[in-house]
Design an enzyme around this catalytic site. Structure first.
Site, PDB file in Angstrom:
ATOM      1  N   TYR A  17       0.804  -1.222   0.000  1.00 19.37           N
ATOM      2  CA  TYR A  17       0.000   0.000   0.000  1.00 19.37           C
ATOM      3  C   TYR A  17       0.838   1.274   0.000  1.00 19.37           C
ATOM      4  CZ  TYR A  17      -3.854  -3.148   1.054  1.00 19.37           C
ATOM      5  OH  TYR A  17      -4.786  -4.155   0.992  1.00 19.37           O
ATOM      6  N   HIS A  22      -4.643   6.160  -1.112  1.00 18.35           N
ATOM      7  CA  HIS A  22      -5.336   5.942   0.161  1.00 18.35           C
ATOM      8  C   HIS A  22      -4.392   6.123   1.364  1.00 18.35           C
ATOM      9  CE1 HIS A  22      -9.363   5.185   1.231  1.00 18.35           C
ATOM     10  NE2 HIS A  22      -9.312   3.890   1.505  1.00 18.35           N
ATOM     11  N   ASN A  72     -10.682   0.684   7.128  1.00 21.75           N
ATOM     12  CA  ASN A  72     -12.075   0.625   7.577  1.00 21.75           C
ATOM     13  C   ASN A  72     -12.236   0.326   9.072  1.00 21.75           C
ATOM     14  OD1 ASN A  72     -11.334  -2.051   7.495  1.00 21.75           O
ATOM     15  ND2 ASN A  72     -13.109  -2.747   6.330  1.00 21.75           N
ATOM     16  N   ASP A  97      -7.035  10.984   2.444  1.00 26.66           N
ATOM     17  CA  ASP A  97      -7.239  11.237   1.015  1.00 26.66           C
ATOM     18  C   ASP A  97      -8.691  11.630   0.775  1.00 26.66           C
ATOM     19  OD1 ASP A  97      -7.764   8.423   1.785  1.00 26.66           O
ATOM     20  OD2 ASP A  97      -8.429   8.226  -0.286  1.00 26.66           O
ATOM     21  N   ASN A 118     -14.274   5.323   4.298  1.00 24.84           N
ATOM     22  CA  ASN A 118     -14.372   4.295   5.334  1.00 24.84           C
ATOM     23  C   ASN A 118     -13.565   4.621   6.586  1.00 24.84           C
ATOM     24  OD1 ASN A 118     -16.166   2.623   3.951  1.00 24.84           O
ATOM     25  ND2 ASN A 118     -14.527   1.559   2.877  1.00 24.84           N
TER      26      ASN A 118
END
Length: 199
Positions: A17, A22, A72, A97, A118
Site C-alpha cells: 500500500y 489511500h 475501515n 485522502d 471508510n
C-alpha cells in the site's frame, strides 16, 4: 503529562500500500516526523493496533499515530489511544485522502460527514462524534475505473513529482494548528493550490 492533541494519518499498513492514494495521510505523518530531526519518541506498546509517537511541538505535547488496523477499522485504534492517554476527540486532526478535491488542493475543517470515506466513517463510529479536525488531501476523482481501485492505486509519476511540495504544505498547516493558530491554518490550507495536474 497532559496531551495537547492527536495527529492521525489514515492509511493501510504493508508494503503493497506504500505510495497509494489511500495512504496520503500516512505519508504526511511520516514527513512531519522526519522533519523533527529525531525529536519524536516512539511509544512501544505490545500488540498495539497502531504506530505511535510523542513529541513536544509548539509548547505542547502531541501524539502522532498511524493505525495498523486497515482503513475501515481506523477508529478502533484511535479510540484506544484516546482512552489510554485521556485525549479528547475534538483535539484530533485526521489526515486523509479525498476524491472530491482535485490533486494539488487540500481543505481543512472541523466536523461534518464522511462522504463515504471508510476511515472517517470508522472514526465517527468509535469516537462517538464527528467533531474532530480533518485535513482533506485531494487525490481527484477516478477516470474510467471505480473509486476503490483508484484510491488503492499508486500516484502517477507526475503526481509523485509534486508530493514533496504538498506534504511540506500540509506539515506547515499542521504546525500552525498546533501553535493554536487554527483560523490561520485553515485559511492557508483552503487557499493552497498547485497548478492543475493530470493523474
Amino acid at each position: 503529562m497532559e496531551i495537547s492533541g492527536l495527529i492521525v494519518g489514515l492509511g493501510n499498513p504493508g508494503k503493497e500500500y506504500e505510495l497509494t492514494r489511500h495512504n496520503f495521510g500516512f505519508m504526511v505523518v511520516d514527513a512531519f516526523l522526519a522533519g523533527l530531526a529525531n525529536s519524536a519518541d516512539t511509544i512501544a506498546a505490545k500488540k498495539a493496533p497502531y504506530e505511535l509517537w510523542r513529541t513536544k511541538v509548539a509548547s505542547g505535547v502531541w501524539l502522532f499515530a498511524k493505525p495498523l488496523t486497515y482503513m475501515n477499522k481506523s477508529g478502533e485504534a484511535v479510540a484506544h489511544i484516546l482512552h489510554y492517554y485521556k485525549v479528547q476527540p475534538e483535539t484530533v486532526v485526521a489526515l486523509h485522502d479525498e476524491v472530491d478535491i482535485p490533486f494539488g488542493r487540500m481543505k481543512m475543517k472541523c466536523g461534518g460527514g464522511n462522504a463515504g470515506h471508510n476511515g472517517l466513517k470508522s472514526l465517527q463510529q468509535h469516537l462517538g462524534t464527528p467533531n474532530f479536525h480533518r485535513i482533506r488531501l485531494g487525490v481527484g476523482k477516478p477516470l474510467g475505473f471505480d473509486t476503490s481501485s483508484y484510491v488503492l492505486g499508486r500516484f502517477s509519476a507526475e503526481e509523485r513529482a509534486h508530493l514533496p511540495t504538498l506534504m511540506t504544505e500540509a506539515c506547515d498547516v499542521l504546525y500552525l494548528h498546533m501553535q493554536g493558530k487554527e483560523r490561520e491554518a485553515q485559511t492557508r490550507c483552503n487557499s493552497f493550490a498547485l497548478p492543475a495536474v493530470t493523474p
